[in-house]
Design a protein around this motif. Structure first.
Motif, PDB file in Angstrom:
ATOM      1  N   ILE A  52     -73.173  30.538   0.359  1.00 43.48           N
ATOM      2  CA  ILE A  52     -71.924  29.871   0.731  1.00 43.48           C
ATOM      3  C   ILE A  52     -72.267  28.430   1.088  1.00 43.48           C
ATOM      4  N   LEU A  53     -71.520  27.495   0.512  1.00 45.05           N
ATOM      5  CA  LEU A  53     -71.733  26.069   0.741  1.00 45.05           C
ATOM      6  C   LEU A  53     -70.456  25.484   1.328  1.00 45.05           C
ATOM      7  N   VAL A  54     -70.561  24.893   2.530  1.00 41.51           N
ATOM      8  CA  VAL A  54     -69.371  24.405   3.230  1.00 41.51           C
ATOM      9  C   VAL A  54     -69.605  23.013   3.811  1.00 41.51           C
ATOM     10  N   HIS A  55     -68.497  22.417   4.248  1.00 39.39           N
ATOM     11  CA  HIS A  55     -68.537  21.150   4.986  1.00 39.39           C
ATOM     12  C   HIS A  55     -68.658  21.409   6.487  1.00 39.39           C
ATOM     13  N   HIS A  56     -67.925  22.382   6.984  1.00 40.36           N
ATOM     14  CA  HIS A  56     -67.960  22.740   8.407  1.00 40.36           C
ATOM     15  C   HIS A  56     -68.720  24.051   8.579  1.00 40.36           C
ATOM     16  N   GLY A  57     -69.942  23.949   9.064  1.00 49.40           N
ATOM     17  CA  GLY A  57     -70.742  25.141   9.305  1.00 49.40           C
ATOM     18  C   GLY A  57     -70.752  25.519  10.774  1.00 49.40           C
ATOM     19  N   TYR A  58     -71.937  25.838  11.291  1.00 46.21           N
ATOM     20  CA  TYR A  58     -72.083  26.342  12.660  1.00 46.21           C
ATOM     21  C   TYR A  58     -73.008  25.440  13.489  1.00 46.21           C
ATOM     22  N   PHE A  59     -73.181  25.840  14.755  1.00 45.95           N
ATOM     23  CA  PHE A  59     -74.156  25.240  15.672  1.00 45.95           C
ATOM     24  C   PHE A  59     -73.835  23.777  15.994  1.00 45.95           C
TER      25      PHE A  59
ATOM     26  N   ARG B  14     -72.883  20.494  18.211  1.00 45.16           N
ATOM     27  CA  ARG B  14     -73.317  19.936  19.491  1.00 45.16           C
ATOM     28  C   ARG B  14     -72.270  20.233  20.571  1.00 45.16           C
ATOM     29  N   GLY B  15     -72.723  20.769  21.688  1.00 45.66           N
ATOM     30  CA  GLY B  15     -71.833  21.032  22.805  1.00 45.66           C
ATOM     31  C   GLY B  15     -71.223  22.417  22.820  1.00 45.66           C
ATOM     32  N   GLU B  16     -71.369  23.185  21.725  1.00 45.03           N
ATOM     33  CA  GLU B  16     -70.795  24.525  21.728  1.00 45.03           C
ATOM     34  C   GLU B  16     -71.730  25.500  22.440  1.00 45.03           C
ATOM     35  N   ASN B  17     -71.203  26.642  22.826  1.00 50.94           N
ATOM     36  CA  ASN B  17     -72.011  27.684  23.447  1.00 50.94           C
ATOM     37  C   ASN B  17     -73.102  28.126  22.471  1.00 50.94           C
ATOM     38  N   GLU B  18     -74.345  28.049  22.902  1.00 54.88           N
ATOM     39  CA  GLU B  18     -75.457  28.369  22.010  1.00 54.88           C
ATOM     40  C   GLU B  18     -75.678  29.869  21.839  1.00 54.88           C
ATOM     41  N   CYS B  19     -75.054  30.676  22.668  1.00 53.58           N
ATOM     42  CA  CYS B  19     -75.254  32.122  22.590  1.00 53.58           C
ATOM     43  C   CYS B  19     -74.570  32.697  21.348  1.00 53.58           C
ATOM     44  N   VAL B  20     -75.242  33.630  20.698  1.00 51.93           N
ATOM     45  CA  VAL B  20     -74.692  34.271  19.498  1.00 51.93           C
ATOM     46  C   VAL B  20     -73.905  35.497  19.943  1.00 51.93           C
ATOM     47  N   VAL B  21     -72.670  35.240  20.368  1.00 45.91           N
ATOM     48  CA  VAL B  21     -71.795  36.291  20.886  1.00 45.91           C
ATOM     49  C   VAL B  21     -70.397  36.113  20.293  1.00 45.91           C
ATOM     50  N   GLY B  22     -69.579  37.161  20.398  1.00 45.38           N
ATOM     51  CA  GLY B  22     -68.184  37.070  19.992  1.00 45.38           C
ATOM     52  C   GLY B  22     -68.003  36.686  18.540  1.00 45.38           C
TER      53      GLY B  22
ATOM     54  N   ASP C 215     -76.129  13.378  13.105  1.00 43.69           N
ATOM     55  CA  ASP C 215     -74.931  14.206  13.009  1.00 43.69           C
ATOM     56  C   ASP C 215     -74.753  15.060  14.258  1.00 43.69           C
ATOM     57  N   TYR C 216     -73.630  15.792  14.279  1.00 44.21           N
ATOM     58  CA  TYR C 216     -73.270  16.629  15.424  1.00 44.21           C
ATOM     59  C   TYR C 216     -73.635  18.086  15.189  1.00 44.21           C
ATOM     60  N   CYS C 217     -74.327  18.358  14.087  1.00 41.74           N
ATOM     61  CA  CYS C 217     -74.693  19.721  13.719  1.00 41.74           C
ATOM     62  C   CYS C 217     -75.874  19.642  12.757  1.00 41.74           C
ATOM     63  N   PRO C 218     -76.596  20.738  12.565  1.00 39.43           N
ATOM     64  CA  PRO C 218     -77.677  20.724  11.575  1.00 39.43           C
ATOM     65  C   PRO C 218     -77.116  20.729  10.155  1.00 39.43           C
ATOM     66  N   ASN C 219     -77.665  19.885   9.306  1.00 43.21           N
ATOM     67  CA  ASN C 219     -77.269  19.845   7.903  1.00 43.21           C
ATOM     68  C   ASN C 219     -78.299  20.571   7.052  1.00 43.21           C
ATOM     69  N   GLY C 220     -77.807  21.320   6.065  1.00 47.21           N
ATOM     70  CA  GLY C 220     -78.696  22.071   5.194  1.00 47.21           C
ATOM     71  C   GLY C 220     -78.560  23.559   5.425  1.00 47.21           C
ATOM     72  N   LEU C 221     -79.676  24.268   5.352  1.00 50.80           N
ATOM     73  CA  LEU C 221     -79.672  25.724   5.485  1.00 50.80           C
ATOM     74  C   LEU C 221     -79.480  26.112   6.949  1.00 50.80           C
ATOM     75  N   GLN C 222     -78.378  26.814   7.238  1.00 46.53           N
ATOM     76  CA  GLN C 222     -78.084  27.244   8.608  1.00 46.53           C
ATOM     77  C   GLN C 222     -78.364  28.728   8.826  1.00 46.53           C
ATOM     78  N   VAL C 223     -78.127  29.539   7.808  1.00 45.11           N
ATOM     79  CA  VAL C 223     -78.445  30.967   7.877  1.00 45.11           C
ATOM     80  C   VAL C 223     -79.115  31.343   6.558  1.00 45.11           C
ATOM     81  N   GLU C 224     -80.286  31.968   6.648  1.00 48.64           N
ATOM     82  CA  GLU C 224     -81.060  32.288   5.449  1.00 48.64           C
ATOM     83  C   GLU C 224     -80.734  33.682   4.931  1.00 48.64           C
ATOM     84  N   GLY C 225     -80.588  33.775   3.611  1.00 49.11           N
ATOM     85  CA  GLY C 225     -80.341  35.053   2.954  1.00 49.11           C
ATOM     86  C   GLY C 225     -81.334  35.280   1.831  1.00 49.11           C
ATOM     87  N   ARG C 226     -80.838  35.785   0.700  1.00 45.23           N
ATOM     88  CA  ARG C 226     -81.722  36.125  -0.419  1.00 45.23           C
ATOM     89  C   ARG C 226     -82.279  34.872  -1.085  1.00 45.23           C
ATOM     90  N   ASN C 227     -83.376  35.049  -1.792  1.00 43.52           N
ATOM     91  CA  ASN C 227     -84.107  33.915  -2.356  1.00 43.52           C
ATOM     92  C   ASN C 227     -83.567  33.455  -3.705  1.00 43.52           C
TER      93      ASN C 227
END
Length: 248
Positions: free
Chosen positions: A60-67, A69-77, A21-33
């Motif tokens: 939150i469960l989505v089809h289009h998440g983050y990270f 391929r090819g996007e700016n890897e910096c966590v800004v803006g 895939d073009y992005c990581p699938n599964g848990l992208q940001v971890e929160g409460r257990n």
């Protein structure tokens, strides 16, 4: 239920390890257990995140998440604001892209086919994501467009002879026009996807195969909603699907 249990179940259900895939699938940001309330939506936009905060959601469960391929890897803006909101409110973000497109029952393509009464007869394309099928009776391209508009509540862009009869159909949700040439080789009468480009208008006209752009967002609402309903029923958690309007 536990986050780890839900993540493991979804990863296996959607056969995540099978896909490139073009992005990581599964848990992208971890929160409460502990997971009691899940919000689903097509894209992890700021509006969806804010709605999840207001609903006191755990995940939150989505089809289009983050990270991607090819996007700016910096966590800004914009990315910083989104991720900060998740972390500040201890909310998990799970995203499934191609695995959700492809699932045989809960996937975007399977669910769109159900919405439009398509009868699936096969798969094609990269990683067998796109679908082939037909309707229970032949209709014109124009009639198919009317049906799509009624079901999706969005006027589709139709390229081709609107009086032509439609027998064999190919479809793939989202931005899947790259499968159009293969669909033509498979002798279909129309290919339906979410969005198209200028060049494929000419391909459609010159090859005599209909092409329908039914909306990227509009065609991909049904998979993540079905997935949310599935886990709510299976695990007894609260689920709410939020459909954020998007004209594309």
């Amino acid at each position: 239920m536990k986050l780890s249990e839900l993540k493991s179940y979804l990863d296996q259900l959607l056969n995540v390890s099978h896909f490139h895939d073009y992005c990581p699938n599964g848990l992208q940001v971890e929160g409460r257990n502990e997971i009691y309330t899940v919000i689903t939506g097509v894209t992890a936009s700021l509006n969806l995140l804010q709605a999840a905060v207001a609903a006191n959601a755990d995940l939150i469960l989505v089809h289009h998440g983050y990270f991607w391929r090819g996007e700016n890897e910096c966590v800004v803006g914009m990315k910083r604001h989104r991720i900060a909101l998740l972390i500040e409110n201890n909310i998990n973000l799970l995203a499934y892209h191609l695995p959700l497109d492809a699932h045989s029952v809960l996937g975007n393509n399977a669910q769109l086919g159900c919405q439009l009464d398509f009868i699936e007869s096969g798969r094609f394309g990269e990683q067998n994501i796109a679908m082939l099928g037909h309707l229970s009776r032949d209709i014109t391209l124009e009639e198919l467009g009317v049906k799509i508009e009624r079901v999706l509540s969005r006027t589709p862009l139709i390229i081709g002879d609107k009086a032509g009869l439609i027998r064999r159909i190919a479809w793939c949700t989202g931005a899947a026009e790259s499968y159009f040439n293969e669909a033509i080789r498979l002798n279909v009468d129309v290919f339906i996807t979410g969005e198209i480009s200028e060049r494929n208008v000419h391909v459609s006209r010159e090859c005599g195969v209909g092409l329908i752009s039914a909306g990227h967002h509009a065609t991909e609402r049904y998979g993540v909603k079905a997935l949310g309903e599935h886990i709510a029923q299976k695990f007894g958690i609260t689920h709410q699907f939020i459909d954020e309007d998007n004209p594309i």
